[in-house]
Design a protein around this motif. Structure first.
Motif, PDB file in Angstrom:
ATOM      1  N   GLU A 103      -2.221   3.404   0.843  1.00  0.00           N
ATOM      2  CA  GLU A 103      -2.174   4.289   2.008  1.00  0.00           C
ATOM      3  C   GLU A 103      -1.262   5.489   1.785  1.00  0.00           C
ATOM      4  O   GLU A 103      -1.572   6.599   2.204  1.00  0.00           O
ATOM      5  CB  GLU A 103      -1.671   3.508   3.235  1.00  0.00           C
ATOM      6  N   LYS A 104      -0.118   5.261   1.117  1.00  0.00           N
ATOM      7  CA  LYS A 104       0.883   6.311   0.952  1.00  0.00           C
ATOM      8  C   LYS A 104       1.434   6.277  -0.466  1.00  0.00           C
ATOM      9  O   LYS A 104       1.530   5.214  -1.083  1.00  0.00           O
ATOM     10  CB  LYS A 104       2.040   6.137   1.953  1.00  0.00           C
ATOM     11  N   ASN A 134      -8.205   9.207   0.537  1.00  0.00           N
ATOM     12  CA  ASN A 134      -7.520   9.097   1.828  1.00  0.00           C
ATOM     13  C   ASN A 134      -6.103   8.527   1.681  1.00  0.00           C
ATOM     14  O   ASN A 134      -5.682   7.636   2.431  1.00  0.00           O
ATOM     15  CB  ASN A 134      -8.334   8.225   2.789  1.00  0.00           C
ATOM     16  N   VAL A 135      -5.388   9.034   0.698  1.00  0.00           N
ATOM     17  CA  VAL A 135      -4.011   8.607   0.441  1.00  0.00           C
ATOM     18  C   VAL A 135      -3.062   9.729   0.863  1.00  0.00           C
ATOM     19  O   VAL A 135      -3.249  10.885   0.478  1.00  0.00           O
ATOM     20  CB  VAL A 135      -3.794   8.275  -1.045  1.00  0.00           C
ATOM     21  N   GLY A 164       0.800  -1.227   0.000  1.00  0.00           N
ATOM     22  CA  GLY A 164       0.000   0.000   0.000  1.00  0.00           C
ATOM     23  C   GLY A 164       0.824   1.265   0.000  1.00  0.00           C
ATOM     24  O   GLY A 164       0.282   2.366   0.069  1.00  0.00           O
ATOM     25  N   ILE A 175      -6.294  -5.909   4.485  1.00  0.00           N
ATOM     26  CA  ILE A 175      -5.823  -4.731   3.750  1.00  0.00           C
ATOM     27  C   ILE A 175      -6.145  -4.826   2.255  1.00  0.00           C
ATOM     28  O   ILE A 175      -5.865  -3.890   1.508  1.00  0.00           O
ATOM     29  CB  ILE A 175      -4.303  -4.521   3.944  1.00  0.00           C
ATOM     30  N   LYS A 181      -5.520  -1.636  -0.492  1.00  0.00           N
ATOM     31  CA  LYS A 181      -5.764  -0.214  -0.298  1.00  0.00           C
ATOM     32  C   LYS A 181      -4.448   0.548  -0.305  1.00  0.00           C
ATOM     33  O   LYS A 181      -3.505   0.177   0.386  1.00  0.00           O
ATOM     34  CB  LYS A 181      -6.495   0.030   1.017  1.00  0.00           C
TER      35      LYS A 181
END
Length: 337
Positions: free
Chosen positions: A192-193, A229-230, A133, A312, A190
């Motif tokens: 995330e970053k 939401n990254v 992610g 995840i 997903k």
């Protein structure tokens, strides 16, 4: 002390000593009948002044590579310290063909370069470990074909080393936003970053007004990150090495395609890039994957993580595999934006 014999040895040290001492003056025929061995074997040991097995190693070893090929492989290893798999991919660029990965490793061992020196290991800082992610994203130039410029947007996941890329005619904010949308669709977990450089296609943070005030307008890429939401992280300005994982991927992609082949048109180049994307994710052994995962390819790493942390993942990885397998059709119809 225990003695070690060849697998097909029919005598031992004791018998060989007897033969050499010609025990009781018996003939070779006598010993042949008594010990159930040939007279040729008896004669061989009678004429020797030692009783241990000879080495079965040939006096001259015939290698499946030339001295020149060995020099090229050793030179590449010492200058880059790339893995045997990466060296294997580079060899066609130096007109070295039909050398297997195991042969390359044997050359490493023969020249005592199979292990990286400690100073080389310390030179590269180890990445902080993350779950799937965390994407590294970059843009690289593609060769101009028939006067047309194209760019390759590339993304790689830090944990699994899965990569994804797409061809665009322009390196702009709109295409960066579109590429992020495709990444969100492609990767089964997903996101995330994301780490990118400070290019204007990704951020407006380096833009300043005539009065030298920072730009307050949010870039399209940042807007897309916020919607999903990254967390969008940026490298230190003018230091591309801080995004070295994707920079290294760009090198691997080009040496696996663009440096090996010549294309008549963009469709041929696109088809070649699709084949490499499939090969890289599904079949190519990746030396930088964590050894404790006991996986070889990025897709095997994906399978590992889906079993370890299914929470995840937003979709089954079989869908990702099917997407990769059928990607040729998608590229041929909509790859240029």
């Amino acid at each position: 002390m225990a003695q070690h014999y060849h697998a097909n040895a029919v005598t031992n040290v004791h018998i060989r000593t007897q033969l050499q001492n010609n025990f009781d003056g018996k003939s070779s025929k006598y010993f042949s009948k008594k010990l159930n061995i040939s007279q040729q074997t008896i004669s061989k040991w009678k004429n020797r002044n030692f009783t241990n097995d000879k080495s079965s190693r040939p006096n001259k070893i015939q290698y499946c590579y030339t001295e020149e090929q060995e020099k090229i492989i050793v030179s590449l290893r010492k200058s880059t310290w790339f893995s045997k798999e990466e060296i294997h991919e580079m060899l066609p660029s130096f007109n070295v063909e039909n050398i297997s990965i195991s042969t390359i490793y044997n050359i490493f061992k023969k020249n005592n370069i199979n292990k990286q020196p400690q100073e080389i290991k310390e030179k590269y800082k180890t990445f902080k470990e993350y779950d799937p992610g965390f994407l590294h994203i970059d843009v690289t130039y593609l060769p101009k074909i028939n006067g047309q410029k194209t760019y390759l947007f590339v993304a790689i996941d830090r944990a699994t080393r899965m990569i994804f890329y797409w061809i665009y005619e322009n390196k702009n904010a709109k295409n960066a936003e579109d590429f992020l949308e495709k990444c969100l669709e492609f990767f089964p977990f997903k996101i995330e970053k994301i780490l990118t450089d400070n290019g204007l296609e990704f951020t407006n943070k380096l833009l300043k007004s005539k009065k030298r005030k920072p730009c307050e307008k949010v870039s399209l890429f940042d807007e897309k990150c916020k919607e999903n939401n990254v967390e969008h992280r940026l490298t230190k300005p003018f230091t591309p090495k801080t995004n070295g994982m994707v920079e290294r991927s760009n090198y691997t992609i080009k040496h696996g395609t663009l440096k090996k082949e010549t294309y008549k048109n963009i469709d041929e180049m696109s088809e070649s890039l699709v084949k490499f994307l499939q090969h890289y994710n599904l079949r190519r052994r990746h030396s930088s994957l964590k050894k404790e995962l006991k996986v070889r390819t990025p897709f095997e790493a994906l399978e590992f993580w889906q079993n370890a942390k299914p929470e995840i993942f937003k979709k089954n990885i079989v869908q990702t595999k099917n997407y990769l397998v059928n990607l040729k059709v998608i590229y041929s119809t909509t790859c240029i934006t």
